[in-house]
Design a protein around this motif. Structure first.
Motif, short mmCIF file in Angstrom:
data_model
loop_
_atom_site.label_atom_id
_atom_site.label_comp_id
_atom_site.label_asym_id
_atom_site.label_seq_id
_atom_site.Cartn_x
_atom_site.Cartn_y
_atom_site.Cartn_z
N MET A 1 0.84 -1.20 0.00
CA MET A 1 0.00 0.00 0.00
C MET A 1 0.88 1.25 0.00
SD MET A 1 -2.69 1.36 2.88
CE MET A 1 -3.90 0.08 2.58
N PRO A 2 0.65 2.17 -0.91
CA PRO A 2 1.39 3.44 -0.85
C PRO A 2 1.08 4.19 0.44
CG PRO A 2 0.26 3.16 -2.96
CD PRO A 2 -0.28 2.11 -2.05
N ALA A 75 -3.80 -1.63 -3.22
CA ALA A 75 -3.11 -2.15 -4.40
C ALA A 75 -3.16 -1.20 -5.59
CB ALA A 75 -3.71 -3.50 -4.80
N GLY A 76 -3.42 0.08 -5.35
CA GLY A 76 -3.48 1.04 -6.45
C GLY A 76 -2.13 1.65 -6.75
N TRP A 77 -1.99 2.18 -7.96
CA TRP A 77 -0.75 2.85 -8.33
C TRP A 77 -1.02 3.81 -9.48
CZ3 TRP A 77 2.95 3.64 -5.32
CH2 TRP A 77 4.20 4.08 -5.77
N LYS A 94 -10.22 -7.31 -15.70
CA LYS A 94 -8.97 -8.05 -15.92
C LYS A 94 -7.77 -7.13 -16.16
CE LYS A 94 -11.30 -12.11 -17.86
NZ LYS A 94 -11.43 -13.01 -19.04
N SER A 95 -8.01 -5.96 -16.75
CA SER A 95 -6.89 -5.09 -17.11
C SER A 95 -6.25 -4.42 -15.90
CB SER A 95 -7.36 -4.00 -18.08
OG SER A 95 -8.22 -3.08 -17.41
N GLY A 96 -7.00 -4.23 -14.83
CA GLY A 96 -6.50 -3.53 -13.66
C GLY A 96 -6.58 -2.02 -13.77
N LEU A 97 -6.94 -1.51 -14.96
CA LEU A 97 -7.05 -0.06 -15.15
C LEU A 97 -8.34 0.44 -14.52
CD1 LEU A 97 -5.96 2.54 -16.48
CD2 LEU A 97 -7.29 1.93 -18.51
N ALA A 98 -8.23 1.48 -13.69
CA ALA A 98 -9.41 2.07 -13.06
C ALA A 98 -9.76 3.41 -13.69
CB ALA A 98 -9.18 2.24 -11.57
N ALA A 114 -4.39 -3.56 -8.65
CA ALA A 114 -4.21 -4.99 -8.78
C ALA A 114 -5.15 -5.74 -7.84
CB ALA A 114 -2.76 -5.36 -8.46
N GLY A 115 -5.34 -7.03 -8.10
CA GLY A 115 -6.13 -7.87 -7.22
C GLY A 115 -7.62 -7.78 -7.47
N THR A 116 -8.36 -8.56 -6.72
CA THR A 116 -9.82 -8.63 -6.89
C THR A 116 -10.57 -7.73 -5.93
OG1 THR A 116 -9.91 -10.55 -5.39
CG2 THR A 116 -9.69 -11.00 -7.75
#
Length: 288
Positions: A1-2, A75-77, A94-98, A114-116
């Motif tokens: 986590m940041p 899990a964000g970045w 699936k891409s992880g892009l928000a 990332a992650g579910t």
């Protein structure tokens, strides 16, 4: 986590990249990430980026008086792109892009997770204090206002609560998360289960110094690094967090872990608990 040091470095890096740039579009690939509706996301189109700052672990992009606020959660970045695709992203788990932020020169930012378990959050507000998590933040440990007396008052108010949880609670002290609370307590040679109000006199001095130096040193090391380098820098300088089973860099004892439902802490028994291992409730249940 940041945590505070990484978000501080992200703000500094993005300030240089975004200064004077215009936001042409903001694409939502994960609609659940957006937590506000007024102003709408479309209001950001055509705004100029004036500044990028931090509030605790929140990233704040100030654009012509509007604020695009991000909380990267566990899990964000933020990933810089010199050129973003011309086609807007499609919603996909699936891409992880928000979120994708597109700038006037064709560059932009991808906000990923990332992650579910999706808990990344984006807010579009006129004032950062409209974000509940920012409005309720405790003092920032790197400001002049965070004095020894400030910490003493916090510990007294928190009573018998375990110091590990006190350090992590954003409404008590802003910006410290699971990793740096482990590192602070290792530097202070203090048990994560120690009651907050039992930390007085010399121990208070030690804890205060550990907070300021651990977080401050991490900020200094991260300053000037690009976003792509920050995760590696953080991991390479952790003494106990995420290092279960490895040797403590101070005494050589094995770093131990206590597991909870959705997190864990790491510590050195020799340095922090007089050599006595802390009870790991999850493992105790398995051994019965």
């Amino acid at each position: 986590m940041p945590e505070l040091p990484e978000v501080e470095a992200l703000a500094l890096d993005l300030r240089g990249r975004l200064d004077g740039r215009a936001i042409t579009d903001v694409h939502l690939a994960a609609f659940s990430a957006l937590k506000t509706y007024d102003p709408p996301v479309t209001a950001l189109a055509g705004t100029l980026v004036d500044d990028v700052t931090r509030h605790g672990k929140f990233l704040d992009i100030d654009a012509s008086g509007l604020h695009l606020v991000l909380h990267l959660a566990r899990a964000g970045w933020v990933r810089w792109r010199d050129e973003v695709p011309a086609t807007p992203p499609r919603p996909s788990s699936k891409s992880g892009l928000a979120v994708r932020i597109v700038l006037d020169d064709g560059s932009g930012l991808d906000i990923t997770e990332a992650g579910t378990k999706k808990s990344l959050a984006m807010y579009v507000v006129r004032d950062p204090q409209e974000v509940p998590g920012i409005a309720s933040l405790g003092p920032d440990p790197l400001t002049d206002e965070f004095t020894r007396e400030t910490l003493a008052g916090i510990l007294e108010r928190e009573g018998r609560k375990q110091i590990k949880g006190v350090l992590r609670h954003q409404g008590t002290i802003a910006g410290i998360g699971n990793a740096y609370s482990d590192e602070i307590l290792h530097a202070a040679r203090m048990s994560p289960f120690r009651p907050a109000n039992a930390i007085v006199d010399d121990e208070l001095d030690v804890l205060y110094t550990a907070i300021r130096e651990t977080v401050g040193d991490a900020v200094d090391r991260s300053r000037g690094l690009a976003a792509s380098e920050l995760k590696g820098e953080k991991k390479s300088h952790l003494a106990v967090h995420g290092r279960t089973g490895e040797a403590c860099p101070v005494c050589g004892d094995t770093v131990r872990e206590v597991s909870f439902a959705d997190s864990s802490l790491q510590y050195c028994a020799t340095c922090q608990t007089g050599g006595k291992p802390l009870a790991d409730r999850r493992m105790s249940k398995l051994l019965k």
